[in-house]
Design an enzyme around this catalytic site. Structure first.
Site, PDB file in Angstrom:
ATOM      1  N   GLU A   1      -6.373 -25.810  -7.115  1.00  0.00           N
ATOM      2  CA  GLU A   1      -6.945 -25.634  -8.446  1.00  0.00           C
ATOM      3  C   GLU A   1      -7.052 -26.993  -9.154  1.00  0.00           C
ATOM      4  O   GLU A   1      -6.119 -27.804  -9.126  1.00  0.00           O
ATOM      5  CB  GLU A   1      -6.036 -24.691  -9.227  1.00  0.00           C
ATOM      6  CG  GLU A   1      -6.432 -24.412 -10.651  1.00  0.00           C
ATOM      7  CD  GLU A   1      -5.438 -23.485 -11.345  1.00  0.00           C
ATOM      8  OE1 GLU A   1      -5.777 -22.961 -12.411  1.00  0.00           O
ATOM      9  OE2 GLU A   1      -4.310 -23.294 -10.810  1.00  0.00           O
TER      10      GLU A   1
ATOM     11  N   LYS B   1     -12.261 -19.165 -13.521  1.00  0.00           N
ATOM     12  CA  LYS B   1     -10.984 -18.458 -13.529  1.00  0.00           C
ATOM     13  C   LYS B   1     -10.998 -17.398 -14.631  1.00  0.00           C
ATOM     14  O   LYS B   1     -11.448 -17.647 -15.751  1.00  0.00           O
ATOM     15  CB  LYS B   1      -9.851 -19.457 -13.750  1.00  0.00           C
ATOM     16  CG  LYS B   1      -8.446 -18.873 -13.675  1.00  0.00           C
ATOM     17  CD  LYS B   1      -7.411 -19.997 -13.767  1.00  0.00           C
ATOM     18  CE  LYS B   1      -5.982 -19.483 -13.638  1.00  0.00           C
ATOM     19  NZ  LYS B   1      -5.005 -20.597 -13.644  1.00  0.00           N
TER      20      LYS B   1
ATOM     21  N   CYS C   1      -5.485 -19.007  -8.880  1.00  0.00           N
ATOM     22  CA  CYS C   1      -4.079 -19.026  -9.285  1.00  0.00           C
ATOM     23  C   CYS C   1      -3.626 -17.756  -9.994  1.00  0.00           C
ATOM     24  O   CYS C   1      -3.353 -16.744  -9.366  1.00  0.00           O
ATOM     25  CB  CYS C   1      -3.811 -20.258 -10.140  1.00  0.00           C
ATOM     26  SG  CYS C   1      -2.042 -20.665 -10.228  1.00  0.00           S
TER      27      CYS C   1
ATOM     28  N   VAL D   1      17.429  12.462  35.819  1.00  0.00           N
ATOM     29  CA  VAL D   1      17.839  11.063  35.728  1.00  0.00           C
ATOM     30  C   VAL D   1      17.624  10.399  37.082  1.00  0.00           C
ATOM     31  O   VAL D   1      18.262  10.759  38.073  1.00  0.00           O
ATOM     32  CB  VAL D   1      19.315  10.946  35.303  1.00  0.00           C
ATOM     33  CG1 VAL D   1      19.713   9.484  35.163  1.00  0.00           C
ATOM     34  CG2 VAL D   1      19.551  11.703  34.001  1.00  0.00           C
TER      35      VAL D   1
END
Length: 677
Positions: free
Chosen positions: A52, A121, A177, A365
């Site tokens: 910015e 902005k 921002c 199993v």
């Protein structure tokens, strides 16, 4: 365009840049921006964002109202615009500009010798250390306007989107921002209007904890907006009269951090990442509520078109690609995933037993990974229900090719878990069945075909279901997500079927880590853990085909491909619907070099492999044929089981609904056309 170019596969390279600020010296700042811009161009960056007010410096207070400074800003912008004519990168630069009777805090979008647009902005902080309302006017409500400064003229307003004509899916939206710190942000509106890459130019001085807050906001915005979010904050060189600066840079995509720069760096830096525009498009198409939200808040935005003209050659890949997308390589994330996955499985089984009033579970199993993991899930479930472990009825059912090691491991595990266990040798019954149906093996011939294999798999399941009837229990399935994807299971009376399958949502590559987590977190006693460790080291095999002494046992992966590749293919097919050619490209980035990239914690060194493109292509073709054209009918009739991974499940009642009579032709055509042999 080369197969090896990121721009051939729906990616675009973006950059968050920080230059060393020269307070109130726009000429010097413009030179710094151009130096970084040239570096971005050399690295084939499509979009680069700067902090910015980087042309003037952020912390210049009332100096921003001085005409000599503003004149110098305009000259600096003109120099950047002129020099940009030779650059492919879209430059987004912060500058104070005069418009009408006021001064505005602006993002100037520059590309190839023109100003594409200027975004003012909207939200100006005027509290605590901030005093922007003293200097600037808000851009709120400014739409459809044009601004002129020097000899330059451009669209001006908060209604601007910037869309690439030659990089599909690349549409840029800009906020500045404070715009991201409010409840309803400009980024949200920009994303709903079509922006896939959201840009934030930030001044943002640093105080304790603010970097975490910025990261949280960037991450959450990218996740909520299903977008990439590129953030750049002012750094070294800003005035430190009352404040300090850390130059934080970060790039997020759909809630995932792709890259972040070094904070408090003394000098400029460029943080790069390749964002996946296809992924974002797919996510927005999949999540219908995103578009529902758009239609409720639809506004008009001007779209400014531009052409990136990206390179066709290989420019490398600036993105981390996990070799195991179901298994994070970061230890803390993997530990959390394993904790959640295991407890999801346990919770699912607990509820099924509680809802049905069932007191016993029946399980086969083998001594392999899948049945081992299903058994330790069952053990934890009966513990939570306050039932004795004897209520687990565990059976090992050796067949014609059962190995001594797996049988020993199965016995040891069933005993150490204190289950009710038994051996049921199926060979006599299997021989009789093969004889009854006229199979050559029933006559003494050594014929080991699919019927020979499935007779064994089917008998095991048949025994388990009848045992469940006899003993008042339910059969626990052991087959995993990867096997369901590939159709590597015997349909109906076979391992495809169960009363409840705890492993249905767990991919093969995750199961070994789940077992490691169970060992490390000491869910069971030391003797159980020793057996689990032994099982982890064994090779994956269905053990259905006999082998002669000295021969290697039957290997599943020799038939269907390495599970580590097939799970990679599954994740990007199921979760994001990616083209096979793109999956191949990403697999190559992940797997081409053993030494590059991270491996999951505790992954054995002797099992680390690399794959070249021909091998990746070969097994991807196997995956496509099996997944799309062969195995859906098995998934359409799969039993209940919990979804475990965000990567998706294959339940026809959940993530994946598909026809059983589908063709794989479209996917195979993409592979054939776009992936070199």
């Amino acid at each position: 365009m080369s197969f090896h170019s990121i721009y051939a596969h729906g990616f675009a390279r973006v950059a968050a840049c920080v230059t060393t600020s020269h307070v109130a010296d726009p000429t010097a700042n413009a030179k710094a921006v151009l130096a970084a811009a040239n570096a971005c161009h050399e690295q084939s960056v499509a979009v680069a964002v700067f902090p910015e007010l980087c042309l003037s410096g952020y912390a210049i207070e009332d100096l921003v109202k001085q005409d000599p400074l503003l004149d110098a800003v305009e000259r600096g912008l003109a120099a950047i615009v002129e020099a940009s004519s030779a650059l492919m990168t879209v430059l987004i630069v912060g500058a104070p500009l005069r418009f009408g009777a006021r001064i505005y805090n602006c993002a100037v979008v520059i590309h190839r010798g023109t100003v594409l647009g200027v975004v003012p902005k909207t939200y100006l902080p005027t509290y605590r250390e901030f005093y922007e309302g003293r200097h600037f006017a808000s851009g709120a409500g400014i739409v459809g306007e044009a601004i002129a400064f020097g000899e330059l003229r451009a669209p001006f307003g908060v209604d601007l989107l910037f869309a690439a004509e030659d990089v599909p899916g690349l549409t840029i939206g800009v906020e500045i921002c404070e715009d991201m710190w409010i409840p309803v942000t400009p980024a949200s509106e920009l994303a709903l209007a079509g922006a896939s890459v959201l840009i934030n130019l930030s001044g943002s001085p640093i105080t304790i904890g603010r970097a975490r807050s910025r990261a949280l906001l960037c991450q959450s915005t990218s996740a909520r907006c299903l977008a990439a979010y590129v953030y750049s904050a002012a750094g070294a060189g800003e005035s430190t009269t009352d404040l300090a600066w850390d130059g934080q840079t970060s790039i997020y995509e759909n809630g995932v951090l792709l890259a972040e720069g070094e904070r408090f760096r003394q000098g400029g830096q460029i943080t790069l990442a390749d964002v996946d525009l296809d992924l974002l498009r797919q996510e927005r198409a999949l999540m219908g509520t995103f578009d529902d939200n758009r239609r409720q808040r639809e506004g008009f935005f001007r779209k400014v078109a531009f052409a990136v003209k990206p390179p066709a050659a290989d420019i490398g890949f600036q993105r981390k690609v996990e070799r195991f997308p179901f298994v994070p390589s970061e230890e803390s994330l993997l530990e959390q995933d394993c904790y959640e996955a295991y407890n999801i499985q346990v919770a699912g089984l607990v509820q099924r037993l509680r809802a049905t009033g069932t007191k016993r579970v029946v399980i086969g199993v083998s001594g392999g990974l899948d049945s081992t993991h299903a058994l330790i899930v069952a053990a934890k479930a009966v513990d939570l229900l306050g039932l004795p472990r004897e209520n687990i009825l565990a059976y090992t059912m050796p067949g014609f090719a059962t190995g001594g090691e797996s049988k020993t491991n199965a016995f040891a595990l069933m005993k150490s878990l204190q289950t009710t266990w038994q051996e049921l040798d199926i060979r006599t019954t299997a021989t009789q069945m093969l004889k009854d149906i006229g199979h050559p093996f029933g006559k003494g011939e050594m014929v080991y075909d699919i019927t020979f294999e499935n007779v064994q798999a089917g008998l095991r399941t048949d025994y388990l279901f009848r045992l469940a009837n006899h003993r008042g229990g339910i059969v626990i399935g052991t087959g995993d997500l990867s096997e369901l994807a590939l159709g590597w299971c015997t349909y109906g009376v076979g391992d495809q079927m169960a009363h409840y399958n705890v492993n249905a949502g767990v991919p093969k590559t995750l199961i070994q880590h789940l077992i490691r987590w169970v060992i490390a977190s000491k869910q069971f006693s030391d003797d159980v853990n020793r057996t689990l460790s032994a099982i982890l080291s064994a090779e994956i095999s269905p053990e259905l085909v006999p082998v002669k002494p000295g021969e290697k046992p039957q290997s599943t992966e020799a038939s269907v491909g390495p599970y580590e590749l097939q799970d990679f293919n599954l994740f990007y097919t199921l979760r994001f619907g990616m083209r096979p050619s793109k999956i191949a490209f990403m697999a190559l980035q992940a797997w081409k070099d053993i030494a590059k990239g991270e491996w999951p914690p505790a992954f054995p060194n002797d099992r680390r492999k690399a794959y070249d493109l021909p091998e990746i292509r070969r097994w991807l073709e196997v995956f496509l044929r099996r997944f799309f054209a062969f195995s859906q009918f098995k998934r359409s009739a799969m039993p209940n089981g919990p979804k475990v991974s965000a990567g998706g499940s294959l339940s026809p009642r959940g993530d994946w609904r598909a026809p059983s009579d589908s063709s794989a032709a479209a996917w195979l055509e993409d592979l054939e056309r776009n992936v070199p042999v």
